[in-house]
Write an enzyme that holds these catalytic residues in place. Sequence first.
Site, short mmCIF file in Angstrom:
data_model
loop_
_atom_site.label_atom_id
_atom_site.label_comp_id
_atom_site.label_asym_id
_atom_site.label_seq_id
_atom_site.Cartn_x
_atom_site.Cartn_y
_atom_site.Cartn_z
N CYS A 135 5.67 -12.05 4.43
CA CYS A 135 6.27 -11.73 2.86
C CYS A 135 6.54 -10.62 2.74
CB CYS A 135 5.49 -12.59 1.98
SG CYS A 135 5.92 -12.47 0.38
N CYS A 141 0.41 26.44 32.83
CA CYS A 141 -0.80 26.50 32.01
C CYS A 141 -0.35 26.18 30.55
CB CYS A 141 -1.58 27.66 31.88
SG CYS A 141 -2.67 27.83 33.70
N CYS A 168 1.68 4.82 -6.59
CA CYS A 168 0.72 6.00 -6.22
C CYS A 168 0.97 6.45 -4.91
CB CYS A 168 -0.77 5.13 -6.17
SG CYS A 168 -0.94 3.84 -4.71
#
Length: 578
Positions: free
Chosen positions: A300, A260, A290
């Site tokens: 790229c 369990c 940020c």
Amino acid sequence: MDSDYDYDYDYDYYGSDTAMDSDTDNNDAADWEFIDDNDTDKLSLQKKNYTILEEQDIRKRQEDDIARISAVLSVSRVASCMLLRRYNWSVSDVHEAWFADEDSVRKSIGLLEKPILLQFSKEAKEVTCGICFENYCSDRIKTAVCGHPYCHECWTAYISISINDGPGCLSLRCPDPSCDAAISQDMIHTLVCDEDKDKYDRYLLRSYIEDNRKTKWCPAPGCDCAAEYVVGSGNYDVSCLCSYSFCWNCTEETHRPVDCNTVAKWILKNSAESENVNWILANSKPCPKCKRPIEKNQGCMHMTCTPPCSFEFCWLCLGAWSNHGDRSGGYYACNRYNKAKEEGAYDEVETRRKAAKNSLERYTHYYERWASNQRSREKALEDLGNNETVNLEKLSKKQSEPETKLKFIKEAWEQIVECRRVLKWTYAYGYYLPEHQQAKRQFFEYLQGEAEAGLERLHQCAEKDLEPYLKDPSDNFVNFRIKLVGLTSVTRNYFENLVEALENGLSDVDSQAASSKASAKTAAAAAASKSNCKGRGGRGKSTSRSRNIDDEGSWACDYCTYVNNYSATNCDICYCSR
């Protein structure tokens, strides 16, 4: 000859202490079932350690307990009900507490020995309600056993609100804050509407199951059955009348051979946000300005953060893109990053990202297989239902066989459903198996692989090989019967070994390693060889294959009895050598 193939097995999977409901008509053996002990010649009786209760059974038991307390203690039915609720519907606990200290028990449940009867004088035309403080005629005033007077409207509102608030209404007391007198069931039925009566009675019925440590509701949606379990009897598997199987201990679906705690951890992990965090760590980088995570979706290296930040930076070195140009390798390379990496500037970040990616890939590996087997099990349950309602009838007509002789198909699908469940939970077991225990891991993967291969052969036979016989009559149907019965037996043996090994903590590996001081690989191989002998040779039997060759040059497998072509060196059913 047809009788030779009339197989009728009622077995409890993997020698469990829990048995499924039997269809036998023998009343003397209604609570007993035959279980397969790897030898169809030796069947033993297994006592179920639980009882499934339908609603009428629950009501009868509840009323019997109430009547028993009422008779022994010489109290009313309402008082008996209050006493049993207080002691979680345990008759013995009520007896013990009552005879030890009756006054204390009465006080704890608000049961007064002598009810206080409120007498109204002839001069008093009106009585003041203790809640709304309005004056009413005495016939519109109602009191509980404590004698506090309240009008019918206030009583009805008080009780109705309590009922709508939930099962707490079963222990309702007098509205007076200083009074602990209980409100009786009879009084509640007198004052409230039919809808509230039904709610109250439903709460009372549910309390008989929910407050009793020996009973639990079946967790399947829409099922009103409950199970009474023999506490301390070992195995926790329970099969309800609705066909749903669950674990008594944790009320999750049946999850043998996994314990369990492992199931709880696995379910929590599947629902937690930890894997989302790992995915973000593995597949994104924070904007240098940020700090918002950004996923690279083009080739790229020039990245632009979303507005309002809009910071442009290099994906490789996270430096400002304004510092990049021809000297730093242009758009598709960044030698500054490579140099910094050689100096160890990004080691910690890369280590974290790599660890997160490895963790995510490992979890995904086990989760995908866990989920795939769950979907396969659901489809197998659907196919089992179709076979019972449609295919068996169609097959009976096409092959001119009575449906009673086609039970082997149902048994094969039941075995598939059960094996899919076991196989599903073995992937949760494998995920939490410590990486450093190489011998156990190798032994586990061997047993899991053998069981899974056997299950796939059985599933394909029951699903694909059956289709031609549903369309046209065939003389090969007897051979199909032998093949499917043999595969069912072989697959059951594989999974018995797997379940037994996992429930024993793969102890065969520990014993092999301890006795021979072998390497992890050697110990796992020795344990696998031992398990292989046990699975294919049966319990206490030799694994050697005698050459039972008949006059036509065919030979019968000693294990599954399938008749193979003379040229075959391995059995087509169980793959055991000749």
